[in-house]
Design an enzyme around this catalytic site. Structure first.
Site, short mmCIF file in Angstrom:
data_model
loop_
_atom_site.label_atom_id
_atom_site.label_comp_id
_atom_site.label_asym_id
_atom_site.label_seq_id
_atom_site.Cartn_x
_atom_site.Cartn_y
_atom_site.Cartn_z
N ARG A 1 30.79 15.42 41.09
CA ARG A 1 30.43 15.89 39.75
C ARG A 1 31.42 16.89 39.19
NH1 ARG A 1 24.55 18.11 40.69
NH2 ARG A 1 25.83 18.99 42.34
N LYS B 1 18.71 24.82 67.11
CA LYS B 1 19.72 25.70 66.49
C LYS B 1 19.61 27.09 67.10
CE LYS B 1 20.46 23.38 62.13
NZ LYS B 1 21.86 23.06 62.39
N HIS C 1 20.72 10.87 66.14
CA HIS C 1 21.66 11.06 67.25
C HIS C 1 21.03 10.89 68.63
CE1 HIS C 1 24.10 12.51 64.10
NE2 HIS C 1 23.62 13.72 64.05
N ASP D 1 26.24 7.02 62.48
CA ASP D 1 25.74 8.07 63.36
C ASP D 1 26.97 8.52 64.14
OD1 ASP D 1 24.76 9.56 65.55
OD2 ASP D 1 22.79 8.75 65.10
N HIS D 2 27.52 9.67 63.74
CA HIS D 2 28.85 9.99 64.27
C HIS D 2 28.86 10.24 65.78
CE1 HIS D 2 27.55 14.16 63.57
NE2 HIS D 2 28.40 14.46 64.53
N LYS E 1 23.83 10.14 57.33
CA LYS E 1 22.47 10.60 57.61
C LYS E 1 22.16 11.80 56.71
CE LYS E 1 22.57 14.49 60.46
NZ LYS E 1 22.24 15.31 61.54
N GLU F 1 22.91 23.67 69.51
CA GLU F 1 23.85 24.26 68.55
C GLU F 1 23.73 25.77 68.63
OE1 GLU F 1 24.17 21.83 64.64
OE2 GLU F 1 22.07 21.82 65.22
N LYS G 1 31.92 9.09 69.32
CA LYS G 1 32.57 10.01 70.27
C LYS G 1 33.13 9.24 71.46
CE LYS G 1 29.93 14.10 69.07
NZ LYS G 1 30.99 15.08 68.85
N ASP H 1 16.29 15.81 61.84
CA ASP H 1 17.72 16.05 61.68
C ASP H 1 18.51 15.53 62.88
OD1 ASP H 1 19.92 17.10 60.21
OD2 ASP H 1 19.99 18.83 61.56
P1 NAP Z 1 27.44 19.22 50.05
O1 NAP Z 1 28.48 20.13 50.58
O2 NAP Z 1 26.26 19.81 49.36
O3 NAP Z 1 28.16 18.21 49.06
C1 NAP Z 1 27.44 17.31 48.26
C2 NAP Z 1 28.42 16.45 47.52
O4 NAP Z 1 27.67 15.57 46.69
C3 NAP Z 1 29.35 17.23 46.61
O5 NAP Z 1 30.62 16.61 46.62
C4 NAP Z 1 28.69 17.08 45.26
O6 NAP Z 1 29.60 17.14 44.19
C5 NAP Z 1 28.16 15.68 45.36
N1 NAP Z 1 27.07 15.46 44.43
C6 NAP Z 1 25.90 16.14 44.35
N2 NAP Z 1 25.17 15.65 43.32
C7 NAP Z 1 25.89 14.67 42.75
C8 NAP Z 1 25.69 13.81 41.66
N3 NAP Z 1 24.57 13.86 40.91
N4 NAP Z 1 26.64 12.92 41.39
C9 NAP Z 1 27.76 12.84 42.12
N5 NAP Z 1 28.03 13.63 43.15
C10 NAP Z 1 27.10 14.55 43.46
O7 NAP Z 1 26.85 18.27 51.17
P2 NAP Z 1 27.56 17.81 52.52
O8 NAP Z 1 27.32 18.85 53.55
O9 NAP Z 1 28.95 17.38 52.26
O10 NAP Z 1 26.67 16.57 52.95
C11 NAP Z 1 26.70 15.34 52.29
C12 NAP Z 1 25.68 14.42 52.96
O11 NAP Z 1 26.07 14.21 54.31
C13 NAP Z 1 24.28 15.03 53.00
O12 NAP Z 1 23.31 14.01 52.91
C14 NAP Z 1 24.22 15.65 54.38
O13 NAP Z 1 22.90 15.75 54.86
C15 NAP Z 1 25.04 14.65 55.17
N6 NAP Z 1 25.66 15.22 56.36
C16 NAP Z 1 26.40 16.36 56.27
C17 NAP Z 1 27.00 16.86 57.41
C18 NAP Z 1 27.86 18.09 57.35
O14 NAP Z 1 28.37 18.49 58.41
N7 NAP Z 1 28.07 18.70 56.21
C19 NAP Z 1 26.83 16.22 58.64
C20 NAP Z 1 26.08 15.04 58.69
C21 NAP Z 1 25.50 14.57 57.54
P3 NAP Z 1 29.90 18.49 43.38
O15 NAP Z 1 29.96 19.58 44.37
O16 NAP Z 1 31.21 18.23 42.74
O17 NAP Z 1 28.77 18.66 42.45
#
Ligand code: NAP
Length: 486
Positions: free
Chosen positions: A47, A337, A237, A174-175, A145, A213, A179, A232
């Site tokens: 966005r 955690k 996993h 599922d990362h 996920k 964690e 591994k 989660d």
């Molecule tokens: P995040 O940091 O909150 O990032 C969310 C992303 O989605 C941002 O790029 C945001 O864009 C975009 N977004 C949000 N609303 C949007 C919309 N309406 N249209 C288009 N783009 C939109 O989340 P994240 O940690 O990267 O996680 C992403 C997903 O992966 C989640 O479901 C999370 O549960 C999963 N996940 C994350 C991790 C991790 O380590 N972070 C691990 C496993 C799974 P803008 O910021 O530009 O608005």
């Protein structure tokens, strides 16, 4: 290293934490390895209103931070050539038009839509792609996920995505399965004769899976509070790891052969329902303590956390797999955690010898154990008894270690490097099929329902410990102990 086919990869959530910390650095490394040809494109989509230059700057800074000394300015220039940015708000139809202008001139290319956003956006994004005719016959969609929050929401996502993409084009990530140590567990089981006769009841006493964690909820309080440890970590996993240990040998190397066996394990999990849940599960929530020598706040004091939250940050379970191979062999799972250290491991403890003719150490260490460590380092260790030097036959446990770095002298791929290349190559083996996901949720949902029904509140544990004492009792009641307690 085999080159990848020319591809366009659209990374929805391209400005997010996962993209910046894991996905883009993984693609950078594959580019450095020469796997990505000059014509391939990686399109960040999110966005935020960013120019291409601003996006590149964010990605560069993130790659530098997360890759450290591996980052190379010259190689970065080459990688940056692949990168584009398109502002796409998933709720705005017009934005998909701009994405279409970029993608449409290359209809033959492998097209990957990686949805690294919250699950609520999965179906709306896929439907917008379809309305704009952006789903080509060589398109794939990758779903991060969590894939929904329960069986019903997961089924709805699968139903809506399944109308637009065939199952063979849906990559549910599922990362943990990417591994190296998990791959090696498969190689150990199915590439060798050695373990198969021992891989069963009567030979294996019990199995432990720990994913600990040391971090808390970090910046994700709202997300985490809505989800909790069971959904989660366990639903995905940990059940996937359990499947890799418990599944029968697949009939071939084909993706569905492995996935068929995994789903059989999930369907053979003995249901945990009603009061049984209270006996066989432990919920926990961390309170203030110290981790790695630093004081940390409790879960309820975390920023943006509801002060009366009863979400679990820890869960331990005793699981039975009702199959001929595993009847009577308990699997103990625990995850949490703010535990003492970051550690993920599978421990397979074998039965004792039927008759001991030598003097044995009087400790639970005296059993053979196969330890597959996934974090912080990946390794496999087999603990056996050997004669200790000197007079007499006195046995002591020693470790036979499979040191990947030493044995192969090549760098191990990060899980996301492997999984992303698998997606681009169309290899589905390490991705969850829809029926696996449904079977996993069917087992998880009744546990949550029973917790609710019996008002099972999480037991508090001090941050920096190994979780509530009840988790030790859960395994202790059967005469065993977690490996860190031995
Ligand atoms: P995040 O940091 O909150 O990032 C969310 C992303 O989605 C941002 O790029 C945001 O864009 C975009 N977004 C949000 N609303 C949007 C919309 N309406 N249209 C288009 N783009 C939109 O989340 P994240 O940690 O990267 O996680 C992403 C997903 O992966 C989640 O479901 C999370 O549960 C999963 N996940 C994350 C991790 C991790 O380590 N972070 C691990 C496993 C799974 P803008 O910021 O530009 O608005």
């Amino acid at each position: 290293m085999q080159s990848l086919p020319t591809f366009d990869l659209v990374l929805f959530g391209g400005t997010g934490d996962l993209a910046m910390r894991k996905l883009l650095p993984a693609l950078y490394r594959r580019s450095c390895a020469g796997q990505i040809d000059a014509a391939s494109r990686i399109v960040g989509a999110a966005r935020s209103q960013l120019t291409r230059e601003e996006y590149l700057e964010q990605v560069r800074s993130s790659c530098e931070t997360h890759l450290g000394s591996v980052f190379d300015a010259k190689k970065w220039t080459q990688f940056a050539e692949h990168l584009q940015y398109v502002r796409v708000d998933a709720q705005s139809d017009d934005d998909f038009g701009r994405l279409g202008e970029l993608l449409r001139p290359q209809p033959q290319r492998v097209r990957v839509f990686f949805l690294s956003t919250g699950p609520d956006l999965f179906a709306p994004i896929a439907e917008a792609l379809a309305r704009h005719s952006l789903i080509s016959p060589v398109s794939r969609v990758v779903l991060e996920k969590p894939l929904g929050y329960d069986g019903a929401s997961s089924a709805e996502i699968n139903e809506r995505i399944g109308k637009l993409f065939p199952e063979t084009s849906i990559f549910r990530i599922d990362h943990y399965l990417g591994k190296e140590a998990v791959q090696n567990l498969l190689a150990l089981r199915f590439g060798n004769q050695l373990f198969e006769p021992l891989w069963r009841r009567g030979r294996i006493q019990h199995v432990q899976i720990t994913v600990a964690e040391d971090v808390g909820v970090e910046r994700r309080a709202q997300f985490y509070d809505h989800v909790g440890a069971l959904r989660d970590m366990v639903q995905n996993h940990m059940l996937q790891l359990l499947c890799i240990i418990a599944m029968e040998p697949p009939a071939s190397g084909a993706a569905d052969a492995t996935r068929d066996e995994k789903v059989k394990v999930l369907r053979a999990l003995r249901p945990l329902t009603g009061r049984d849940v209270l006996q066989k599960t432990v919920r926990g929530q961390y309170k203030a303590g110290a981790v790695n020598g630093k004081p940390v706040v409790g879960y309820l004091e975390e920023k943006d956390m509801p002060k009366d939250s009863s979400t679990e940050t820890f869960v331990a379970l005793k699981v039975q797999v009702d199959s001929w191979r595993w009847a009577g062999v308990p699997f103990y799972l625990r995850t949490g955690k703010r535990l003492q250290e970051k550690q993920a491991e599978i421990v397979i403890t074998f039965e004792d010898v039927p008759l001991s003719i030598y003097e044995r150490p009087d400790t639970p260490h005296a059993l053979n154990r196969l330890v597959i460590q996934l974090q912080p380092e990946e390794s496999i260790t087999l603990s056996v008894l050997a004669k200790s030097p000197g007079h007499g036959m006195v046995l002591k446990p020693v470790d036979l270690s499979l040191d990947f770095a030493d044995a192969f002298k090549t760098r191990q791929l990060d899980a996301y490097e492997r999984l992303l290349t698998d997606v681009i190559n169309g290899t589905l083996t390490l991705f969850m099929r829809r029926d696996e996901l449904e079977a996993a949720w069917s087992w998880i949902d009744p546990i949550r329902a029973a917790w609710q029904q019996h008002d099972e509140r999480p037991k508090s544990y001090t941050a920096g410990s190994w979780g509530p004492a009840a988790a030790s009792s859960l395994i202790g009641r059967d005469g065993f102990a977690w490996r860190n307690e031995l």
